[in-house]
Design an enzyme around this catalytic site. Structure first.
Site, short mmCIF file in Angstrom:
data_model
loop_
_atom_site.label_atom_id
_atom_site.label_comp_id
_atom_site.label_asym_id
_atom_site.label_seq_id
_atom_site.Cartn_x
_atom_site.Cartn_y
_atom_site.Cartn_z
N SER A 71 36.37 82.35 26.53
CA SER A 71 35.84 81.18 27.24
C SER A 71 34.39 80.94 26.89
CB SER A 71 35.91 81.39 28.76
OG SER A 71 37.20 81.64 29.19
N ILE A 98 31.95 73.61 33.49
CA ILE A 98 33.22 73.37 32.82
C ILE A 98 33.54 74.54 31.90
CG2 ILE A 98 34.51 71.82 31.27
CD1 ILE A 98 33.63 70.50 33.91
N GLU A 99 34.73 75.11 32.06
CA GLU A 99 35.17 76.20 31.20
C GLU A 99 36.03 75.62 30.08
OE1 GLU A 99 37.46 80.48 31.49
OE2 GLU A 99 38.09 78.88 32.85
N LEU A 100 35.71 76.01 28.85
CA LEU A 100 36.53 75.69 27.68
C LEU A 100 37.03 77.01 27.15
CD1 LEU A 100 34.12 73.12 26.00
CD2 LEU A 100 36.09 72.63 27.45
#
Length: 55
Positions: free
Chosen positions: A36, A47-49
């Site tokens: 992540s 916001i987590e990607l």
């Protein structure tokens, strides 16, 4: 989740001058280990990607 590698995602973010909030790190997701990274949206939400490592 993103389908692209996080290296590709980071390159796109860099092109658009979007700073990382946290560098990529390994975490535990619902289906196992994920990698992540985190950014902030215009409203300052975190916001987590993430994606699962390729097998």
């Amino acid at each position: 989740m993103v389908e692209e590698t996080l290296d590709d995602v980071m390159a796109i973010l860099h092109q658009h001058n979007i700073p990382l909030e946290l560098e990529p790190s390994t975490r535990t997701g619902a289906c196992g280990k994920i990698t992540s990274l985190y950014i902030r949206d215009p409203d300052n939400n975190l916001i987590e990607l993430a994606n699962y490592p390729h097998k």
